[in-house]
Scaffold this motif. Structure first.
Motif: not given
Length: 284
Positions: A100-109
């Motif tokens: 899932i994309e957030v500011i700073g990149g994707n969070i794995d899960y």
């Protein structure tokens, strides 16, 4: 136990376990990862049809995870985050959403509590395995030939074997953690980093971990450290070892981005006072 410097798991199966050559041949032919239920994504650049399949290797006597999918065993890392879902209620469903994309990149899960597909609460989860230096391929081939007893193609001989890129791995994940946790902290949510205990021990020696404390649910950033004990059948099982937490400001301190905050007012006044002289006097 003092483990040798070689692959300890290939395609999620322990090379320390008692399997015959036929079983191993089937495992090597399938190239499947049981945790992702897909073909192992780690392939050779020169032979992309061949998956390397090294999940865990021995390094300085310890089993070290070098593939992030290895942390998915038995969904342990997700179950260990259930307590951080403060708005979860009986009857809600639990989901695992990935990338899932957030500011700073994707969070794995994300571990998500939902009812009728409506999100009620969530926890972000990042996984960090160790990056290696050099190549594991010669050790992998030698392990298959000498330990498993299956013939392999010729492989390069070298006095240099694989190592662990502790420092770069640690710095990279801390920077990413800071960027990604900033948004979740504003929302009053948590971001959990799942790593191995030896990796956290390294961080404690190199970075300022005085900001870390025993896990406090008021903090946004949580570190879950895992051991990999060996079972009676020779396999390895992921096991939660310790939990710590801090804030995004704490991560900045760990990275040395906020060293100035550590200066006391008394120290600051002393430094100013040392600069005072007739030449510094403001003349009105």
């Amino acid at each position: 136990m003092n483990f040798p410097k070689r692959p300890l798991e290939l395609f999620t199966f322990s090379t320390e376990s008692d399997r015959d050559r036929e079983e191993w041949q089937a495992i090597l032919d399938s190239q499947q990862c049981i945790y992702s239920d897909k073909k192992c994504f780690k392939t050779r650049k020169s032979e992309p049809e061949i998956s390397i399949g090294t999940c865990t290797v021995g390094y300085k006597g310890e089993p070290i995870i070098i593939c992030p999918n290895r942390f998915l065993q038995n969904d342990r890392i997700f179950l260990d985050c259930l307590h951080l879902l403060k708005n979860h209620e009986p009857g809600n469903q639990l989901h695992i959403a990935s990338e899932i994309e957030v500011i700073g990149g994707n969070i794995d899960y994300f571990l998500v509590s939902a009812r009728r597909q409506e999100v009620r609460d969530y926890v972000g989860i990042e996984i960090q395995a160790l990056d290696t230096t050099g190549t594991v391929w010669p050790s992998r081939q030698q392990c298959i030939r000498d330990e498993i007893g299956i013939s392999v193609k010729k492989f390069p001989r070298s006095s240099k074997t694989y190592g662990m890129n502790w420092k770069m791995t640690a710095k990279t994940i801390l920077i990413q953690l800071h960027h990604k946790a900033t948004s979740l902290e504003l929302f009053g949510k948590h971001l959990v980093l799942a790593i191995q205990a030896p990796f956290y021990s390294y961080m404690s020696k190199v970075f300022n971990t005085s900001v870390m404390q025993d896990a406090d649910e008021k903090d946004a950033v949580h570190f879950h450290t895992y051991n990999l004990p060996q079972e009676a059948d020779g396999g390895f099982t992921l096991e939660l070892s310790s939990r710590y937490s801090t804030t995004t400001v704490g991560i900045e301190t760990m990275l040395g981005m906020r060293k100035d905050v550590e200066v006391s007012e008394e120290q600051l006044v002393a430094r100013i006072q040392a600069k005072l002289s007739p030449e510094t006097l403001l003349r009105i």
